[in-house]
Design a protein around this motif. Structure first.
Motif, PDB file in Angstrom:
ATOM      1  N   ARG A 351      -9.714  -7.374   9.151  1.00  0.00           N
ATOM      2  CA  ARG A 351      -9.208  -6.775   7.864  1.00  0.00           C
ATOM      3  C   ARG A 351     -10.713  -6.836   6.854  1.00  0.00           C
ATOM      4  N   ARG A 352     -11.466  -7.810   7.096  1.00  0.00           N
ATOM      5  CA  ARG A 352     -12.640  -7.981   6.347  1.00  0.00           C
ATOM      6  C   ARG A 352     -13.617  -6.571   6.550  1.00  0.00           C
ATOM      7  N   ARG A 353     -13.753  -6.271   7.946  1.00  0.00           N
ATOM      8  CA  ARG A 353     -14.633  -5.165   8.185  1.00  0.00           C
ATOM      9  C   ARG A 353     -13.827  -3.708   7.873  1.00  0.00           C
ATOM     10  N   ALA A 354     -12.552  -3.732   7.720  1.00  0.00           N
ATOM     11  CA  ALA A 354     -11.923  -2.477   7.539  1.00  0.00           C
ATOM     12  C   ALA A 354     -11.858  -1.893   5.863  1.00  0.00           C
ATOM     13  N   THR A 355     -11.713  -3.173   5.227  1.00  0.00           N
ATOM     14  CA  THR A 355     -11.641  -2.767   3.769  1.00  0.00           C
ATOM     15  C   THR A 355     -13.013  -2.839   3.107  1.00  0.00           C
ATOM     16  N   GLY A 356     -13.923  -3.509   3.814  1.00  0.00           N
ATOM     17  CA  GLY A 356     -15.429  -3.560   3.122  1.00  0.00           C
ATOM     18  C   GLY A 356     -15.331  -4.469   1.768  1.00  0.00           C
ATOM     19  N   GLY A 357     -16.401  -4.285   1.188  1.00  0.00           N
ATOM     20  CA  GLY A 357     -16.532  -5.058  -0.175  1.00  0.00           C
ATOM     21  C   GLY A 357     -17.358  -4.423  -1.230  1.00  0.00           C
ATOM     22  N   PRO A 358     -17.788  -5.195  -2.011  1.00  0.00           N
ATOM     23  CA  PRO A 358     -18.572  -4.637  -3.342  1.00  0.00           C
ATOM     24  C   PRO A 358     -19.974  -4.296  -2.645  1.00  0.00           C
ATOM     25  N   ALA A 359     -20.315  -5.233  -1.771  1.00  0.00           N
ATOM     26  CA  ALA A 359     -21.823  -4.987  -1.054  1.00  0.00           C
ATOM     27  C   ALA A 359     -21.896  -3.659  -0.398  1.00  0.00           C
ATOM     28  N   GLU A 360     -20.937  -3.346   0.454  1.00  0.00           N
ATOM     29  CA  GLU A 360     -20.795  -2.006   1.111  1.00  0.00           C
ATOM     30  C   GLU A 360     -20.782  -0.939   0.128  1.00  0.00           C
ATOM     31  N   LYS A 361     -20.083  -1.018  -0.711  1.00  0.00           N
ATOM     32  CA  LYS A 361     -19.940   0.011  -1.830  1.00  0.00           C
ATOM     33  C   LYS A 361     -21.011   0.257  -2.464  1.00  0.00           C
ATOM     34  N   THR A 362     -21.961  -0.749  -2.693  1.00  0.00           N
ATOM     35  CA  THR A 362     -23.434  -0.291  -3.362  1.00  0.00           C
ATOM     36  C   THR A 362     -24.240   0.256  -2.424  1.00  0.00           C
ATOM     37  N   PHE A 363     -24.178   0.233  -1.122  1.00  0.00           N
ATOM     38  CA  PHE A 363     -24.964   0.850  -0.227  1.00  0.00           C
ATOM     39  C   PHE A 363     -24.338   2.384  -0.025  1.00  0.00           C
ATOM     40  N   GLY A 365     -23.182   3.960  -2.489  1.00  0.00           N
ATOM     41  CA  GLY A 365     -23.618   4.598  -3.345  1.00  0.00           C
ATOM     42  C   GLY A 365     -24.818   5.467  -3.415  1.00  0.00           C
ATOM     43  N   LEU A 366     -25.702   4.822  -2.318  1.00  0.00           N
ATOM     44  CA  LEU A 366     -27.209   5.051  -2.008  1.00  0.00           C
ATOM     45  C   LEU A 366     -27.309   6.271  -1.017  1.00  0.00           C
ATOM     46  N   VAL A 367     -26.310   6.063  -0.104  1.00  0.00           N
ATOM     47  CA  VAL A 367     -26.512   7.115   1.015  1.00  0.00           C
ATOM     48  C   VAL A 367     -25.156   7.895   1.092  1.00  0.00           C
ATOM     49  N   GLY A 368     -24.199   7.693   0.115  1.00  0.00           N
ATOM     50  CA  GLY A 368     -23.221   8.419   0.334  1.00  0.00           C
ATOM     51  C   GLY A 368     -21.819   8.228   1.237  1.00  0.00           C
ATOM     52  N   LEU A 369     -22.051   7.014   2.024  1.00  0.00           N
ATOM     53  CA  LEU A 369     -21.015   6.737   2.969  1.00  0.00           C
ATOM     54  C   LEU A 369     -21.025   5.337   3.114  1.00  0.00           C
ATOM     55  N   GLU A 370     -19.880   4.722   3.703  1.00  0.00           N
ATOM     56  CA  GLU A 370     -19.675   3.464   3.854  1.00  0.00           C
ATOM     57  C   GLU A 370     -19.557   3.018   5.657  1.00  0.00           C
ATOM     58  N   LEU A 371     -20.308   1.965   5.627  1.00  0.00           N
ATOM     59  CA  LEU A 371     -20.313   1.801   7.014  1.00  0.00           C
ATOM     60  C   LEU A 371     -19.339   0.784   7.450  1.00  0.00           C
ATOM     61  N   ARG A 372     -18.142   1.507   7.657  1.00  0.00           N
ATOM     62  CA  ARG A 372     -16.875   0.716   8.108  1.00  0.00           C
ATOM     63  C   ARG A 372     -16.300   1.574   9.349  1.00  0.00           C
ATOM     64  N   PRO A 373     -15.757   0.588  10.249  1.00  0.00           N
ATOM     65  CA  PRO A 373     -15.334   1.021  11.309  1.00  0.00           C
ATOM     66  C   PRO A 373     -13.777   1.380  11.323  1.00  0.00           C
ATOM     67  N   ARG A 374     -13.395   2.557  10.544  1.00  0.00           N
ATOM     68  CA  ARG A 374     -12.082   2.749  10.219  1.00  0.00           C
ATOM     69  C   ARG A 374     -10.975   2.818  11.284  1.00  0.00           C
ATOM     70  N   ARG A 375     -11.357   2.895  12.490  1.00  0.00           N
ATOM     71  CA  ARG A 375     -10.480   2.849  13.628  1.00  0.00           C
ATOM     72  C   ARG A 375     -10.676   1.749  14.460  1.00  0.00           C
TER      73      ARG A 375
END
Length: 467
Positions: A351-363, A365-375
């Motif tokens: 769940r932690r990896r699927a939802t991400g967090g504020p830190a991942e959202k910050t990144f 905003g920088l490169v336009g994508l979230e490094l999340r394993p959605r599947r």
């Protein structure tokens, strides 16, 4: 006006330029502000000051300043705990996977150390954005010089009829440095924020380190606080996951570069919002040296991805899901017989990896994508089904080459992929390629028979003569 005379080599400014400066309100600006702006401009044009992309040293120092305000004090206990946890987890992993990485050792990193060791990789991912931003600012600035309300270039001491393309070339180093400063600041903020959240060195799924299995004790302690699980057990769970991830990156040398290439491909295709750039350049306060950076922070990426970006994003999400799915399954198999809360910890980290967090959202905003394993769940199910059908060796055998690794389509058809793998068919993409090749060879074979009367293309020596 003394500062501007200094910039002009001590000579008096042309009257027209003086009037323009007064009209802009700069002539009567706060001397301290103007001095700061002058210093920044001079530093940008100083020998060796011009640069492109992220300034790794500056980004590292700035990110560490953010981390040091709340960094965990490292001691010998943390170092020993990391080494022991990784050693134990590695022995458990040896029982469930044939992938090996005997040179890997355990390490405990402070947030500042993690920033220093991983910043070069982060910079390589962000550099393509800096290149695009430099080009956009350069185009916007030179375009405004051609507007009807543009300043008089002759009054500024430039030759009459000067070719704007030459001015653009002269501005390039300045603009590159300006874009570098902007991107460096945002990268520092993103990585500094991420340092307070990441539990292990490569938790985001990117090969940020290559030689050690590292955990961040301060973040691990904060994560474990409030859980109905002992801190030692949390350490072992996280050590097993990080050791499995690093073992995969080490034993399968192509997967790390594939992930990095997918991120860079996405970043390279980012379209800069030229309207935001134009507005920032038009409304910038010349007496504020940080005005452009503040105006553009978080507001220059075009939110609409291109077709190439969508393709890169699909590939990236597939690789991230496959890596985390394999890690999820193998780490759970390794710890199931040794730790009582394996199922609960596995679900919590999913769940932690699927939802991400504020830190991942910050990144993001920088490169336009979230490094999340959605599947992630689909990928974990795929590897579990593979192991049940073809065993652990067959499960890990799909990492032998990118052509036989599962694809996004295979995550949609897990049972089909498992069956094809068991019968030697491989992924759906490689199966399609094999089918196409077989069709081509069959058509060539049939064409040869049609032309020569036999499969060899020649005549039958035993056939009776024809009239």
């Amino acid at each position: 006006m003394k500062i501007f005379r200094d910039l002009n080599g001590g000579r008096d400014l042309p009257p027209q330029l003086v009037e323009q400066l007064k009209a802009m309100g700069i002539a009567d600006a706060d001397p301290a502000q103007v001095a700061a702006m002058t210093s920044q401009i001079q530093s940008m044009f100083a020998p060796g000051a011009q640069r492109k992309g992220v300034d790794v040293a500056s980004a590292t120092a700035t990110a560490q300043e953010h981390a040091e305000s709340e960094d965990h004090e490292m001691g010998s206990r943390e170092t020993v705990l990391a080494e022991q946890a990784v050693h134990v987890a590695s022995m458990w992993l040896d029982q469930v996977t044939d992938l090996e990485a005997p040179a890997l050792t355990g390490a405990a990193l402070s947030r500042a150390e993690w920033i220093e060791e991983t910043m070069p990789v982060w910079a390589s991912l962000v550099d393509p954005v800096a290149d695009g931003l430099s080009a956009a600012i350069r185009e916007s600035m030179t375009a405004r010089l051609g507007d009807a309300d543009a300043p008089d270039l002759q009054a500024m001491g430039l030759p009459a009829g000067m070719d704007l393309s030459m001015l653009k070339q002269q501005l390039s180093p300045f603009v590159d440095t300006m874009a570098s400063t902007l991107i460096t600041g945002q990268t520092a903020e993103a990585v500094g924020t991420l340092s307070s959240d990441t539990l292990t060195a490569t938790e985001v799924g990117v090969p940020l380190l290559t030689s050690r299995v590292a955990l961040l004790p301060g973040n691990v302690a904060a994560f474990a606080d409030g859980l109905d699980v002992s801190l030692d057990e949390v350490w072992l769970h996280l050590a097993a996951r990080e050791a499995a991830r690093m073992r995969l990156f080490t034993a399968v040398p192509w997967i790390g570069p594939q992930i990095l290439a997918a991120v860079q491909s996405y970043a390279r295709g980012i379209a800069i919002d030229t309207d935001a750039i134009d507005a920032a350049v038009r409304d910038i306060d010349p007496s504020d040296p940080e005005a452009l950076q503040e105006a553009l922070t978080g507001g220059f990426l075009n939110p609409s991805p291109t077709a190439a970006q969508r393709q890169a994003l699909v590939q990236l999400e597939t690789w991230l899901a496959l890596v985390e799915g394999w890690v999820d399954h193998v780490a759970a198999r390794a710890t199931a017989q040794h730790l009582p809360h394996t199922s609960a910890m596995t679900e919590m980290i999913r769940r932690r990896r699927a939802t991400g967090g504020p830190a991942e959202k910050t990144f993001a905003g920088l490169v336009g994508l979230e490094l999340r394993p959605r599947r992630l769940r689909d990928a974990a199910s795929l590897f579990a089904a593979l192991e049940e059908r073809v065993g652990a060796s067959g499960r890990d055998g799909v990492w032998a080459h990118p052509d036989v690794a599962p694809s996004g389509a295979d995550l949609d058809d897990i049972l089909g992929f498992v069956e094809r793998t068991a019968t030697g068919g491989g992924s759906s993409e490689s199966a399609d390629l094999d089918a196409a090749l077989e069709s081509i060879l069959r058509e060539a074979d049939e064409g040869g028979k049609g032309e020569g009367g036999s499969a060899t293309g020649g005549s039958d020596p035993d056939a009776p003569p024809t009239a």
